[in-house]
Design an enzyme around this catalytic site. Structure first.
Site, PDB file in Angstrom:
ATOM      1  N   ASN A  81       3.708  -7.649  15.446  1.00 52.26           N
ATOM      2  CA  ASN A  81       3.143  -8.139  16.837  1.00 52.26           C
ATOM      3  C   ASN A  81       2.802  -9.574  16.893  1.00 52.26           C
ATOM      4  O   ASN A  81       2.951  -9.956  15.594  1.00 52.26           O
ATOM      5  CB  ASN A  81       1.888  -7.187  17.066  1.00 52.26           C
TER       6      ASN A  81
ATOM      7  N   ASN B 161     -12.839 -11.584  10.804  1.00 50.68           N
ATOM      8  CA  ASN B 161     -11.302 -11.630  10.735  1.00 50.68           C
ATOM      9  C   ASN B 161     -10.888 -12.890  10.132  1.00 50.68           C
ATOM     10  O   ASN B 161     -10.694 -13.648  10.905  1.00 50.68           O
ATOM     11  CB  ASN B 161     -10.857 -11.176  11.925  1.00 50.68           C
TER      12      ASN B 161
ATOM     13  N   CYS C  17      -5.700 -12.686  10.623  1.00 52.05           N
ATOM     14  CA  CYS C  17      -4.654 -12.795  11.766  1.00 52.05           C
ATOM     15  C   CYS C  17      -3.503 -13.588  11.251  1.00 52.05           C
ATOM     16  O   CYS C  17      -3.895 -14.781  11.175  1.00 52.05           O
ATOM     17  CB  CYS C  17      -4.877 -13.168  12.904  1.00 52.05           C
TER      18      CYS C  17
ATOM     19  N   THR D 267      -2.408  -7.768   8.918  1.00 54.76           N
ATOM     20  CA  THR D 267      -0.980  -7.726   9.098  1.00 54.76           C
ATOM     21  C   THR D 267      -0.116  -8.523   8.107  1.00 54.76           C
ATOM     22  O   THR D 267      -0.761  -9.733   7.727  1.00 54.76           O
ATOM     23  CB  THR D 267      -0.285  -7.928  10.398  1.00 54.76           C
TER      24      THR D 267
ATOM     25  N   CYS E 179      22.935   7.666 -10.866  1.00 54.21           N
ATOM     26  CA  CYS E 179      22.720   7.337 -12.124  1.00 54.21           C
ATOM     27  C   CYS E 179      23.993   6.662 -13.038  1.00 54.21           C
ATOM     28  O   CYS E 179      24.122   5.691 -13.650  1.00 54.21           O
ATOM     29  CB  CYS E 179      22.569   8.738 -13.079  1.00 54.21           C
TER      30      CYS E 179
ATOM     31  N   CYS F  30      18.637  10.049 -21.084  1.00 60.85           N
ATOM     32  CA  CYS F  30      18.101   9.835 -19.818  1.00 60.85           C
ATOM     33  C   CYS F  30      16.773   9.141 -20.345  1.00 60.85           C
ATOM     34  O   CYS F  30      15.844   9.202 -21.256  1.00 60.85           O
ATOM     35  CB  CYS F  30      17.413  10.936 -19.352  1.00 60.85           C
TER      36      CYS F  30
ATOM     37  N   CYS G 165      17.584  12.717  -4.555  1.00 63.86           N
ATOM     38  CA  CYS G 165      17.899  14.108  -4.307  1.00 63.86           C
ATOM     39  C   CYS G 165      17.291  14.597  -3.148  1.00 63.86           C
ATOM     40  O   CYS G 165      16.066  14.356  -2.669  1.00 63.86           O
ATOM     41  CB  CYS G 165      17.393  14.991  -5.657  1.00 63.86           C
TER      42      CYS G 165
HETATM   43  C1  LIG Z   1      -0.913  -5.390  18.138  1.00 67.63           C
HETATM   44  C2  LIG Z   1      -1.928  -5.602  17.022  1.00 67.63           C
HETATM   45  C3  LIG Z   1      -3.027  -6.424  17.441  1.00 67.63           C
HETATM   46  C4  LIG Z   1      -3.869  -6.653  16.220  1.00 67.63           C
HETATM   47  N1  LIG Z   1      -4.891  -7.307  16.541  1.00 67.63           N
HETATM   48  C5  LIG Z   1      -5.983  -7.609  15.324  1.00 67.63           C
HETATM   49  C6  LIG Z   1      -7.073  -8.329  15.888  1.00 67.63           C
HETATM   50  O1  LIG Z   1      -7.506  -8.658  16.766  1.00 67.63           O
HETATM   51  N2  LIG Z   1      -8.056  -8.283  14.602  1.00 67.63           N
HETATM   52  C7  LIG Z   1      -7.807  -7.748  13.477  1.00 67.63           C
HETATM   53  O2  LIG Z   1      -8.747  -7.963  12.560  1.00 67.63           O
HETATM   54  N3  LIG Z   1      -6.657  -7.049  13.370  1.00 67.63           N
HETATM   55  C8  LIG Z   1      -5.878  -7.081  14.048  1.00 67.63           C
HETATM   56  N4  LIG Z   1      -4.691  -6.215  13.949  1.00 67.63           N
HETATM   57  C9  LIG Z   1      -4.415  -5.650  12.831  1.00 67.63           C
HETATM   58  C10 LIG Z   1      -4.855  -4.208  12.490  1.00 67.63           C
HETATM   59  O3  LIG Z   1      -6.291  -4.205  12.549  1.00 67.63           O
HETATM   60  C11 LIG Z   1      -4.609  -3.745  11.046  1.00 67.63           C
HETATM   61  O4  LIG Z   1      -5.364  -4.218  10.125  1.00 67.63           O
HETATM   62  C12 LIG Z   1      -3.286  -3.572  10.875  1.00 67.63           C
HETATM   63  O5  LIG Z   1      -2.473  -3.302  12.141  1.00 67.63           O
HETATM   64  C13 LIG Z   1      -2.796  -2.557   9.755  1.00 67.63           C
HETATM   65  O6  LIG Z   1      -3.064  -1.238  10.143  1.00 67.63           O
HETATM   66  P1  LIG Z   1      -2.065  -0.169  10.548  1.00 67.63           P
HETATM   67  O7  LIG Z   1      -0.818  -0.230   9.449  1.00 67.63           O
HETATM   68  O8  LIG Z   1      -2.581   1.177  10.734  1.00 67.63           O
HETATM   69  O9  LIG Z   1      -1.468  -0.452  11.892  1.00 67.63           O
HETATM   70  C14 LIG Z   1      -3.980  -6.147  14.952  1.00 67.63           C
HETATM   71  C15 LIG Z   1      -2.556  -5.131  14.923  1.00 67.63           C
HETATM   72  C16 LIG Z   1      -1.733  -4.811  15.896  1.00 67.63           C
HETATM   73  C17 LIG Z   1      -0.569  -3.935  15.537  1.00 67.63           C
HETATM   74  S1  SF4 Z   2      21.319  18.361  -4.934  1.00 67.31           S
HETATM   75 FE1  SF4 Z   2      20.081  16.977  -6.407  1.00 67.31          FE
HETATM   76  S2  SF4 Z   2      20.247  17.841  -8.220  1.00 67.31           S
HETATM   77 FE2  SF4 Z   2      22.056  18.692  -6.817  1.00 67.31          FE
HETATM   78  S3  SF4 Z   2      23.778  17.052  -6.942  1.00 67.31           S
HETATM   79 FE3  SF4 Z   2      22.433  16.635  -5.082  1.00 67.31          FE
HETATM   80  S4  SF4 Z   2      21.111  14.988  -5.882  1.00 67.31           S
HETATM   81 FE4  SF4 Z   2      21.934  16.239  -7.703  1.00 67.31          FE
END
Ligand SMILES: Cc1cc2nc3c(=O)[nH]c(=O)nc-3n(C[C@H](O)[C@H](O)[C@H](O)COP(=O)(O)O)c2cc1C
Ligand code: SF4
Ligand SMILES: Cc1cc2nc3c(=O)[nH]c(=O)nc-3n(C[C@H](O)[C@H](O)[C@H](O)COP(=O)(O)OP(=O)(O)OC[C@H]3O[C@@H](n4cnc5c(N)ncnc54)[C@H](O)[C@@H]3O)c2cc1C
Ligand code: SF4
Ligand code: SF4
Lengths: 434, 457
Positions: free
Chosen positions: A73, A132, A135, A201, A352, A379, A389
């Site tokens: 974002n 904060n 950002c 972020t 492998c 291994c 796998c």
């Molecule tokens: C669209 C958007 C806006 C955000 N605005 C803020 C903000 O204003 N202040 C803040 O501290 N973090 C902001 N964040 C960060 C989020 O609070 C959070 O730290 C981050 O998205 C990681 O968490 P998640 O992986 O669950 O999204 C924003 C994130 C997103 C996606």
């Molecule tokens: S299923 Fe798993 S163990 Fe069997 S050949 Fe595929 S990767 Fe190897």
């Protein structure tokens, strides 16, 4: 039914699931809907001096048909007038006295600016403040957010200013856009932070449109770096949380954030030292109701472990998180293939053969049927085959008896040094996983 | 028309294999992939298409998140016979038919996922609910089929003292005795009964109301009654030869396959009369009992057949044959009184004057013979009229009249749910609707006997 209540540095909440400061916490209407759906707390969308947001703000990375593996974002902090936000925060707290209402703040790095906003926000009655400093875009150009969050001295100073004025607990939110997260975490603690929250972020560009050659997203043909979050960032966040949790110079409660999408993710963050968690992307992808399974799943998990309170999880895996130099060099695992479950896709073999240690052999039995076998003596226990796998349980990594007593790199170096022969020359420097 | 008889000897243990559940449960990887495919729609149409309103996106999300107990609970909370329904619901007409992915891809396999989650609960012997605090009221339920069990489960959670009176040796109704084992093994029904019993519900089996206990007794001893007796036997065809040995009632016939498997149909030719769900089940049972030829005889055509498409396909795959537009005239036997043939006549369909289903009319001089060794009648079910009359309830030809919101009968203390109220455009004869109606009676009883009283202080 286990007790899910938490208390993060004096901020009480009916459960560990909070909404992170972001679009889901933009208004009173939203936060109240979230509380009705079951969220235990919310960190209000960051308040500060008025800004303007762009149209076209978000982008996502979809991975092989699964939508929103990562989310990007270029949104700034709240674009609504402070007075309206304060009024809605007041109403929300009054309607939900037992939920955690924390307000995120970001102003210019000036003492009087911080004092002023802290006072205005605390006057309406909130449970805590989150600063904060994280950002990564837009605000940094104005000397705020990540710009100040990347400099330990600025983090310390601003936290101190806030603490001079604050009566409620102060959480400092850290930016991950820094080499050593503990540097700013420690600075926050020196400044008097009651808790830290992380991560915000990560600097990102979601993509480039290969038809138009525009950035994704773009605003009228121009793009700028954004902040990355969602499931893809979880391992990065988890490491940073763990690094802070195990550092004695940090030593304050942690609110874990980054890619948390379900109760299992939350359990991992709790085990790695978080007292509670915050969620943004998962709520943006599915709506507030996802908290129902987070609560239910956590509850059933605690019951199945015979634990009475969620607090019993906090930090339980921190001790297991250590430095590479302390790992036992004589510990060994080898891959074993379960012939009954194997579907013979040969993916482990080629992984492998081409990219690891050439020890999965292809054979044919007396009936002409193909099968695979690991040459265990060669291994190295890298786990690659079990990672590629596609079938649960077809490859197990088995612990094999160690040939020698446990010995870590650090112990080995110490022993060599004690011998005093100084002849070991293979690598005198610090070893790190790369 | 003559039929060739396959001389075959099939040992009974292979018959038993024929009656083992046909469809395998999902493998963990399948369930993981499928559950992650669900979009977790908001205000999802699949929920609305489920008569019991199971929160489908929620239970599927819980499979994806690894919260298996929560998933099973979400299902069973809305549907006390959710494990049975996972196997016997016509899902393409219900939830899966409504899935939004029908438009862009393939619908989510909701029934199979539901089975995956409830199988987990069965395997882990989880008790999913607990009884409410005793509210001092007592309810009698007549009939322990899906409608009765569902009412009992909800009433127990509200804190009522609940007694189920069940005529048969086991509760479960048609889930235990009527739906073929290769779609619904008895142990699934038994687990659901056990979940209800563990809430403190007293299930008195081998107790027929009207015979072993009187209606007056129940009315005197309980605050309310739920009538959930389902339907009765298959009616008579009213043709010559019906008393011959080898003529069966489809319900009895299917029930007989739930216990010991009979070996007397091996290599025999069977005619099944009717083309509804029960007729299909009787036909496929016959095939699995080793019959060399099974023919369904129906006086209308494929289009009017009331069995579901998947049932028709299943029957065809089992090798069942169909005599459309044919109606039985008489059953013929030998001196020993055993069936040897059935005489039928051809029909044609005419538009009915009222504009309803097209009406079959006999074609003059079109009669033909089918050599058969057994005839199974599956032309609908009669009603338990004597008991309904003993209770003095208003009814239309044995279909008990109820208020469709509360399922209250003409006697305000008696509620009715399930097949006993099905017919005349009222309800559907399905396990899932019986379960939903059972729940509704419980809510209405709670509202009348407890909630309203509390409101008035
Ligand atoms: C669209 C958007 C806006 C955000 N605005 C803020 C903000 O204003 N202040 C803040 O501290 N973090 C902001 N964040 C960060 C989020 O609070 C959070 O730290 C981050 O998205 C990681 O968490 P998640 O992986 O669950 O999204 C924003 C994130 C997103 C996606
Ligand atoms: S299923 Fe798993 S163990 Fe069997 S050949 Fe595929 S990767 Fe190897
Ligand atoms: C062969 C067959 C196959 C079917 N297949 C399907 C299917 O695949 N999917 C589906 O959704 N539906 C199916 N149905 C329909 C479904 O089984 C019924 O709609 C459902 O069982 C109705 O539930 P109920 O509780 O009303 O009645 P029942 O299941 O009939 O239960 C009534 C119970 O009341 C008891 N009882 C009756 N009289 C008395 C008395 N006087 N005293 C005490 N107890 C008494 C009976 O013994 C019985 O146990 C099928 C039905 C049949 C006959
Ligand atoms: S979600 Fe869609 S409709 Fe709603 S504000 Fe964003 S772009 Fe507009
Ligand atoms: S409609 Fe289909 S995709 Fe949507 S929630 Fe229901 S099962 Fe999932």
């Amino acid at each position: 039914m286990a007790d899910l209540r938490i208390n993060l540095a004096g901020i009480a909440s009916p459960n560990p699931f909070w909404l992170a400061s972001a679009p889901p916490t933009n208004t009173g209407y939203q936060v109240q809907r979230a509380f009705e759906a079951g969220w235990g707390g919310a960190v209000w969308k960051t308040l500060g001096d008025p800004i303007i947001n762009t149209s076209s703000r978000f982008a996502a990375v979809h991975f092989n048909g699964q939508r929103v593996a990562g989310f990007n974002n270029i949104e700034l902090i709240s674009d609504r007038p402070l007075e309206i936000n304060l009024k809605e925060i007041y109403e929300t707290k009054r309607r939900f006295p037992n939920h955690a209402v924390v307000v995120s703040l970001m102003v210019e790095p000036k003492q009087e600016k911080w004092h002023e906003i802290v006072k205005r926000v605390e006057d309406i009655g909130v449970d805590g403040l989150e600063l904060n400093f994280g950002c990564p875009h837009g605000m940094a150009e104005r000397g705020m957010g990540a710009a100040s969050g990347q400099q330990p001295d600025l983090v310390e100073m601003q936290t101190m200013w806030v603490k001079e004025a604050a009566r409620t607990p102060v959480i400092v939110k850290l930016t991950p856009n820094i080499t050593d997260i503990t540097a700013t975490a420690k600075a926050a603690v020196r400044g008097g932070a009651d808790a830290i929250s992380l991560i915000n972020t990560i600097n990102s560009l979601a993509g480039v449109d290969i038809e138009t050659w525009n950035t994704i997203p773009h605003v009228g043909g121009k793009g700028a770096h954004g902040g990355y979050c969602g499931p893809a960032v979880k391992p990065i966040a988890l490491n940073m949380v763990a690094e802070c949790a195990r550092n004695p110079l940090v030593g304050v409660p942690i609110s874990g954030i980054g890619g948390i999408s379900g109760w299992k993710d939350a359990v991992e963050f709790l085990l790695m030292g978080s007292t509670g968690v915050q969620v943004c992307t998962a709520a943006m992808h599915h709506g507030f109701s996802i908290v129902e399974d987070m609560i239910d799943g956590l509850n059933n998990y605690l019951d199945s472990k015979g634990l009475l309170s969620v607090n019993e999880l906090i930090g339980k895996s921190v001790e297991q998180y250590s430095d590479w130099g302390d790992l036992d060099l004589n510990y060994a695992v080898v891959a074993r293939i379960e012939q009954e479950t194997c579907i013979l896709c040969n993916k482990c073999h080629i992984a492998c053969e081409d990219t690891s240690h050439q020890c999965i052999e292809r054979h044919t039995d007396e009936n002409g049927a193909a099968y695979l076998k690991v040459r265990e003596e060669d291994c190295v226990g890298c786990n690659l085959c079990s990672i590629v796998c596609p079938v649960e349980g077809a490859i197990t990594m088995l612990e094999v008896p160690a040939a020698e007593m446990p010995l870590s790199w650090n112990q080995r170096q110490a022993a060599i040094a004690a011998l005093g022969n100084g002849k070991d020359s293979d690598n005198p420097g610090k070893k790190e996983a790369v | 028309m003559s039929m060739t008889v396959k001389a075959a000897y099939i040992p009974v243990d292979s018959l038993r294999r024929n009656f083992a559940e046909v469809k395998a449960g999902m493998k963990p990887k399948e369930a993981m992939e499928e559950s992650n495919r669900c979009l977790y729609c908001y205000d999802a149409p699949c929920i609305k298409a489920c008569p019991t309103g199971i929160n489908i996106p929620s239970f599927i999300k819980k499979i994806a998140s690894g919260n298996m107990k929560g998933s099973a609970r979400a299902i069973m909370d809305a549907n006390p016979v959710g494990a049975t329904c996972a196997r016997v619901c016509p899902t393409e007409e219900l939830c899966e038919g409504a899935c939004v992915l029908n438009h862009s891809s393939k619908p989510i396999m909701i029934g199979d996922l539901q089975r995956y989650a409830t199988d987990w609960a069965i395997h882990n012997d989880s008790l999913l609910f607990s009884a409410g605090a005793d509210n001092g009221k007592s309810i009698a339920i007549i009939g322990g089929g899906p409608a009765g069990l569902s009412a009992a489960r909800e009433l127990a959670r509200f804190g009522f003292a609940v007694t189920i009176f069940e005529a048969k040796e086991q509760a479960g109704g048609l889930d235990t005795y009527g739906i073929v084992s290769f779609r619904l093994p008895q142990r699934i029904s038994f687990w659901e009964i056990d979940q209800v019993r563990k809430l403190g519900v007293d299930i008195r089996t081998s107790t027929k109301v009207g015979i072993d206990v009187s209606v007056e007794d129940l009315l005197a001893k309980h605050d309310a009654i739920v009538l959930a007796i389902g339907m009765a036997k298959v009616p008579i065809l009213g043709i010559e030869g019906e008393q011959l040995a080898g003529v069966y009632d489809a319900i009895d016939f299917i029930e007989s396959t739930k216990a010991e498997l009979r070996e007397d149909l091996i290599g025999k030719r069977v005619a099944v009369i009717g083309a509804g769900n029960t007729a299909v089940d009787a036909a496929t049972c016959s095939v699995r009992l080793g019959a060399s030829l099974v023919k369904m005889i129906y006086r209308r055509s494929r289009e009017e057949m009331t069995a579901y498409d998947f049932e028709f396909e299943f029957a065809k795959q089992d090798g069942v044959e169909f005599a459309w537009l044919s109606s039985p005239l008489r059953i013929i036997g030998d001196e020993a009184g055993n069936v040897t043939a059935i005489e039928c006549q051809r029909m044609s369909l005419e538009e009915s004057e009222e504009g309803g289903r097209r009406r079959p009319v006999p074609i003059e001089g079109s009669s033909f013979m089918l050599e058969v060794d057994a005839v199974i009648k599956a032309i609908g079910q009669l009603r338990h009229l004597p008991l309904i009359e003993q209770l003095g309830l208003a009814h239309k030809r044995g279909i008990v009249t109820v208020d469709t919101a509360t399922y209250q009968t003409s006697n305000p203390r008696v509620y009715a749910a399930g097949d006993v109220v099905f017919g005349e455009g009222q309800g559907e004869a399905m396990v899932v609707s019986a379960a939903q109606q059972g729940k509704k009676t419980a809510y209405a009883i709670y509202n009348t006997l407890v909630a309203r009283r509390e409101q008035h202080g």
